[in-house]
Structure formats: structure tokens, C-alpha cells
Enzyme design. Structure first.
Site, PDB file in Angstrom:
ATOM      1  N   LYS A  98       0.857  -1.190   0.000  1.00 51.57           N
ATOM      2  CA  LYS A  98       0.000   0.000   0.000  1.00 51.57           C
ATOM      3  C   LYS A  98       0.886   1.230   0.000  1.00 51.57           C
ATOM      4  CE  LYS A  98      -4.453   0.920   0.268  1.00 51.57           C
ATOM      5  NZ  LYS A  98      -5.564   0.009  -0.086  1.00 51.57           N
ATOM      6  N   ASP A 131      -6.696   4.347  -4.759  1.00 49.70           N
ATOM      7  CA  ASP A 131      -7.341   4.128  -3.460  1.00 49.70           C
ATOM      8  C   ASP A 131      -8.036   5.454  -3.108  1.00 49.70           C
ATOM      9  OD1 ASP A 131      -7.390   1.929  -1.250  1.00 49.70           O
ATOM     10  OD2 ASP A 131      -6.988   3.745  -0.127  1.00 49.70           O
TER      11      ASP A 131
HETATM   12  N1  GLU Z   1      -7.171   0.194  -3.376  1.00 49.57           N
HETATM   13  C1  GLU Z   1      -7.933  -0.977  -3.694  1.00 49.57           C
HETATM   14  C2  GLU Z   1      -8.005  -1.900  -2.493  1.00 49.57           C
HETATM   15  O1  GLU Z   1      -7.868  -1.471  -1.376  1.00 49.57           O
HETATM   16  C3  GLU Z   1      -7.470  -1.655  -4.966  1.00 49.57           C
HETATM   17  C4  GLU Z   1      -6.070  -2.173  -4.933  1.00 49.57           C
HETATM   18  C5  GLU Z   1      -5.558  -2.693  -6.274  1.00 49.57           C
HETATM   19  O2  GLU Z   1      -6.317  -2.764  -7.216  1.00 49.57           O
HETATM   20  O3  GLU Z   1      -4.361  -3.010  -6.328  1.00 49.57           O
HETATM   21  O4  GLU Z   1      -8.287  -3.058  -2.624  1.00 49.57           O
END
Ligand code: GLU
Length: 429
Positions: free
Chosen positions: A119, A159
């Protein structure tokens, strides 16, 4: 006296906003018990593999230079390259990003897609910044994390408060530095740059598919079912728009500016248009304003927390009337609140399952980029439905087998698969 006051202050703050990383570790500890995890493996899974903190100088429109702080935490890659979004928010902390990267690891594992978890985040207030400032901040961050990302290393995505344009800037920055256009380095891209059809609505759509399965298990008829959504951003608004096509009625919604409810129900498409026009759900014709607590405790069948962590604290959990809670947000419920909901027989579809539609379609986007072969939106949606429905049943089976709530079931499945990979890889050197 002063010291006592400080301690009380600290306890109060802790009660109001528990540390999300502590929550993530507590969830891991519970799963480790059921899985009878080896102590060494448990320790590996309780620590991120790599944490990068970067300082980002940005020329602001005023002519002054401002330095922002950004993070990329790569939690675990035993099952495949790191994967996870990047959020822009004034409340970002390293511990929050660590927790979110752990949840991404379990999420990709529950969805059974070949990725690890990561993240990123930048402490900033995007609502107070111009497009030019956001572009310069994003490109500087892209350059700062370029050495540790890549299509086979770590693949970022959107996100909270980032979108396909943000991804396009990172793609251009990375590709310029590498000297080769590399669409597969990022997902959630615009369609013109190799993005996948269906990715924009995938998180909300996936959450609906899990709610459909939960409704069958709990004998809730979606036709005429009432629901409320906390947080009307990408995940929450698409969840509402798609769930109402099953005959469910949107009774309440909120965003950072306030919460609203309607006795007769609201049309999600009209509410989305109202928010686009005015910047908030507040003031929607025919609705009345309520407190956030009232929204979360509304008399509905389905509640979706779709905002940030720590929305459902013990005090809120006690008054939740919904039969099904679909966690579109990451980490909205604390472990203490989980116990209360389970005790009250509320069926929680945990975040790492409910909102995995986003990363599932990110995976489909990445495969399309690598294969240079693109699918129709119908094909994408049907692959999403298949994958997330099968994940739902893996989790439900685990929860029935161990006689635990769905979160613990999801953690048993998610952590179990990662633990197996970690154990089989062995410890280097
Ligand atoms: N931010 C989204 C999540 O928390 C998507 C993450 C992604 O597609 O890599 O799942």
C-alpha cells in the site's frame, strides 16, 4: 496532575481512533490460533518486508516549495508481486499504510489471485490542491518509488482520493524513467492507456456480488431490502447504484460533509448526479440530514461502511440493526466491535472479501496488459463474479467449519494460503 491529564487524553484518543496496525495484528493473532501457525511464520507475517518513507518537494502554485511525506509499504510477496493502492489523505500515517498493506496481502490471497500485498500513501489534502500541484506531487512520488515498483515487482493502483488520472501520471513518470512504455506497472489506468473495462466500478460491483451470496445464506430477499451506505465515493456510490438494480432501496448515505436519510428511499443515480453537481450528498431533494451515528444505526437490512478505518467502534456496533454489513471500506470495524456484531448475529462480509472486486479486476487488467489482449466488459464482469463468488464460499465454508464469524473465516483462508507459501519458500539464506 498534568501527567494524569495526558494519560487520560491518550486513552481517550486511543478509544476514539484505535491504531489500524494494532487491529490488523490482532486479527492475525486470532487467525494464527486457529491455523496453529508456527511461531516463526507468525512473526514473518506480522512484519512488513519493506517500508519506504520519502520526502517529496513540490513547487506549489504560489511559487513556494512545500515538502510532503509519502510511503510505500511492501508487506509480503510470497504468493506473487506486491499489489495495492495509493491513497492521498491528510490523516495518512505509516501505521495506517502498514495495516492496509497487510490487508492487501490477505485480500489477494482470499481472492486467490497471484499477488502479494502493498500500500502507498501521501499525507496531503487533495481537496485543497490544484490539478497542477497534484500532478507535480504524483510525478515526484512516482519517481521516488520507481526503484521498487515494476510489473513483476510491485503494481500500484488507486485508493482513497486517487483515480485513473493519478495512475496515468505515475505510468508516464515510470515509463519515462525506464525508457519503455510499461502499462502493466500500474492498474486502474484510463482505458486509452490499457486500462480494463469494468475496473472503475469493480469494487462496488464485487461488493454487490458478495452481498447477493450473503443474502441467500441469511434468507434476506434483496427485492425491497433497505440499505444505507456510509461514504459515497467510488466504492460506495457504485455499490448503491448496482445493488438497487436487484430491487434494494437506498435509505441513507453520507460523505465527509454529512449524512442524509429518506423515508421513501433515494434513487442512487440521481444521488450520484447531485453529488457530482454540488460536491456532497447533503441537500439531496426529499432527504433530511442526520448524524453519522444515526446513519450507521438506521433500521435497514444491509449497511455498507464505505469510507475509512474505524467507523464501527464498539459504541456504534451495539446499535447496528442491519442483518448484513458489507465492508466496502478497508478496516472499518475494530476487533472489539466485531465481537459485538457477532454476538448480535450481524453477518459481516469482511473488507478483504467484500471489497476485493477492485483488486480482482486490477489482476484482470494486468493480465490483459501482459498478454496484449483485451476483453469486453461482459467478459470482465463475469470473471469477477466467478472469482469473488468462489472466494465468498471458501470463506463461508471456513467460518462454518471453525464456527467463527466471516472475518475470522476470511483470515483463516487468506493467512493460511500465505503461510503455506512462506513455509514452502523457507528462510533465506
Ligand atoms: N485500493 C484498492 C483496495 O484497497 C485496490 C487495490 C488494487 O487494485 O491493487 O483493494
Amino acid at each position: 496532575m498534568a501527567q494524569k491529564y495526558e494519560v487520560r487524553q491518550m486513552q481517550q484518543t486511543q478509544q476514539v481512533k484505535p491504531n489500524p496496525y494494532e487491529n490488523a495484528l490482532e486479527q492475525l493473532r486470532i487467525a494464527a490460533g486457529y491455523l496453529k501457525l508456527d511461531e516463526g511464520v507468525h512473526q514473518i507475517l506480522a512484519n512488513p518486508k519493506r517500508q519506504l518513507t520519502v520526502s517529496l518537494p513540490v513547487k506549489m502554485d504560489s511559487g513556494k516549495t512545500k515538502v510532503f511525506t509519502g510511503y510505500r509499504v511492501q508487506y509480503n510477496d510470497a504468493r506473487g508481486p506486491f499489489k495495492g493502492g495509493i491513497r492521498y489523505h491528510p490523516g495518512v500515517t505509516l501505521d495506517e499504510v502498514k495495516a492496509l498493506s497487510a490487508w492487501m496481502t490477505w485480500k489477494c490471497s482470499v481472492a486467490n489471485i497471484p499477488f502479494g500485498g502493498a500500500k502507498g500513501g501521501i499525507i496531503c489534502d487533495p481537496k485543497q490542491m490544484s490539478q497542477g500541484e497534484l500532478e507535480r506531487l504524483t510525478r515526484r512520488f512516482g519517481a521516488a518509488i520507481a526503484p521498487i515498483i515494476g510489473p513483476y515487482k510491485d503494481i500500484p493502483a488507486p485508493d482513497v482520493y486517487t483515480n485513473s488520472q493519478t495512475m496515468a501520471w505515475i505510468l508516464d513518470t515510470y515509463s519515462t524513467l525506464e525508457g519503455v512504455m510499461t502499462p502493466a506497472v500500474i492498474t486502474g489506468k484510463p482505458i486509452s492507456l490499457g486500462g480494463s473495462l469494468g475496473r472503475d466500478k469493480a469494487t462496488g460491483r464485487g461488493a454487490v456480488y458478495t452481498t447477493v451470496e450473503a443474502a441467500k445464506v441469511n434468507k434476506v430477499n434483496l427485492k425491497g431490502a433497505k440499505f444505507a451506505v456510509q461514504g459515497f465515493g467510488n466504492a460506495g456510490s457504485n455499490f448503491a447504484e448496482i445493488l438497487q438494480t436487484y430491487g434494494a432501496k437506498l435509505m441513507g448515505a453520507s460523505d465527509s460533509k454529512g449524512s442524509i436519510m429518506s423515508k421513501t428511499g433515494m434513487d442512487a443515480d440521481k444521488l450520484i448526479a447531485h453529488k457530482e453537481k454540488t460536491g456532497s450528498v447533503v441537500g439531496f431533494p426529499g432527504s433530511q440530514q442526520i448524524s453519522e451515528k444515526e446513519l450507521l444505526q438506521m433500521d435497514v437490512d444491509i449497511l455498507s461502511p464505505a469510507a475509512l478505518e474505524n467507523s464501527i467502534l464498539p459504541d456504534i456496533a451495539k446499535g447496528i440493526k442491519a442483518k448484513i454489513v458489507t465492508e466496502c471500506a478497508n478496516g472499518p470495524t475494530t476487533p472489539e466491535a466485531d465481537k459485538i456484531l457477532h454476538g448480535n448475529k450481524v453477518f459481516v462480509i469482511p473488507d478483504i472479501l467484500a471489497n476485493s472486486g477492485g483488486v480482482i479486476v486490477s489482476y484482470l487488467e494486468w493480465v490483459q496488459n501482459l498478454e496484449r489482449n483485451y476483453w469486453t466488459v461482459e467478459e470482465v464482469n463475469s470473471m469477477l463474479e466467478k472469482k469473488i463468488t468462489s472466494a465468498f464460499h471458501d470463506v463461508h465454508e471456513a467460518s462454518v467449519k471453525h464456527d467463527v464469524d466471516m472475518r475470522t473465516g476470511a483470515m483463516i483462508v487468506g493467512v493460511g494460503r500465505v503461510a503455506e507459501a512462506v513455509k514452502t519458500l523457507g528462510v533465506f539464506p
